[in-house]
Design a protein around this motif. Structure first.
Motif, mmCIF file in Angstrom:
data_model
loop_
_atom_site.group_PDB
_atom_site.id
_atom_site.type_symbol
_atom_site.label_atom_id
_atom_site.label_comp_id
_atom_site.label_asym_id
_atom_site.label_seq_id
_atom_site.Cartn_x
_atom_site.Cartn_y
_atom_site.Cartn_z
ATOM 1 N N LYS A 246 31.690 22.580 34.631
ATOM 2 C CA LYS A 246 33.276 23.090 34.642
ATOM 3 C C LYS A 246 33.374 23.848 36.093
ATOM 4 O O LYS A 246 34.321 23.320 36.743
ATOM 5 N N ILE A 247 32.414 24.332 36.518
ATOM 6 C CA ILE A 247 32.460 24.845 37.902
ATOM 7 C C ILE A 247 32.432 23.831 39.037
ATOM 8 O O ILE A 247 33.256 23.798 39.908
ATOM 9 N N ASP B 37 33.589 20.659 38.518
ATOM 10 C CA ASP B 37 34.901 20.213 38.292
ATOM 11 C C ASP B 37 35.825 20.913 38.918
ATOM 12 O O ASP B 37 36.858 20.416 39.637
ATOM 13 N N HIS B 38 35.775 22.225 38.984
ATOM 14 C CA HIS B 38 36.835 23.015 39.543
ATOM 15 C C HIS B 38 36.805 22.834 41.183
ATOM 16 O O HIS B 38 37.872 22.910 41.669
ATOM 17 N N GLU C 163 38.209 19.675 42.470
ATOM 18 C CA GLU C 163 39.695 19.648 42.227
ATOM 19 C C GLU C 163 40.218 20.724 43.289
ATOM 20 O O GLU C 163 41.252 20.347 43.981
ATOM 21 N N TYR C 164 39.707 21.872 43.349
ATOM 22 C CA TYR C 164 40.433 23.050 44.341
ATOM 23 C C TYR C 164 39.425 22.983 45.692
ATOM 24 O O TYR C 164 40.145 23.743 46.714
ATOM 25 N N ILE D 213 35.723 27.650 44.754
ATOM 26 C CA ILE D 213 35.845 28.538 43.464
ATOM 27 C C ILE D 213 35.373 30.020 44.089
ATOM 28 O O ILE D 213 34.613 30.321 44.810
ATOM 29 N N THR E 259 37.489 33.784 39.807
ATOM 30 C CA THR E 259 37.924 32.610 39.000
ATOM 31 C C THR E 259 36.702 32.355 38.006
ATOM 32 O O THR E 259 37.382 31.990 36.829
ATOM 33 N N ILE E 260 35.521 32.334 38.181
ATOM 34 C CA ILE E 260 34.468 32.013 37.225
ATOM 35 C C ILE E 260 34.513 33.096 36.068
ATOM 36 O O ILE E 260 34.462 32.750 35.031
ATOM 37 N N ILE F 51 37.436 31.984 34.131
ATOM 38 C CA ILE F 51 37.436 30.802 33.197
ATOM 39 C C ILE F 51 36.468 30.952 32.177
ATOM 40 O O ILE F 51 36.746 30.550 31.075
#
Length: 126
Positions: free
Chosen positions: A64-65, A67-68, A71-72, A75, A79-80, A83
């Motif tokens: 998930k990290i 993927d984040h 996308e952005y 991180i 944010t973590i 999430i």
């Protein structure tokens, strides 16, 4: 019930982790003489309904990290925390592990606090 000496039990668990790839040591206990083991995510998925619990594994968190960041582009610790709903110190440990494995690296000149961003490292998955 069969009982084994700790060293014998550790040898069996280590074989189940390396040869059979059924188990994996937890990240926190990986370097200890007697690590704590858990089922690998693929094993839990294969067992499906036979397993009464499902855990959000570290590998799932890592993905998930990743993927984040894909996308952005970056991180942050905060944010973590949001999430995964985990404490700042757990996130710190997770980020340190991801930095040590070169999946993430710090971006910019910020030394600490809210301004620290983490982006793709040299081992970031393609």
């Amino acid at each position: 019930m069969i009982q084994r000496q700790p060293v014998e039990a550790q040898e069996v668990l280590a074989r189940m982790a390396t040869e059979l790839t059924l188990l994996e040591p937890t990240r926190r206990t990986l370097n200890k003489p007697f690590p704590t083991y858990r089922l690998r995510a693929g094993v839990v998925a294969a067992l499906s309904r036979a397993v009464a619990y499902h855990r959000r594994g570290i590998d799932g968190m890592d993905q998930k990290i990743i993927d984040h960041v894909r996308e952005y582009g970056f991180i942050t610790n905060r944010t973590i925390q949001r999430i995964f709903d985990v404490h700042v110190f757990a996130v710190r440990d997770l980020l340190n592990d991801l930095r040590e494995s070169r999946i993430l690296e710090k971006i910019g000149d910020a030394r600490g606090g809210k301004g620290v961003r983490y982006g793709p490292g040299s081992a970031f998955p393609k």
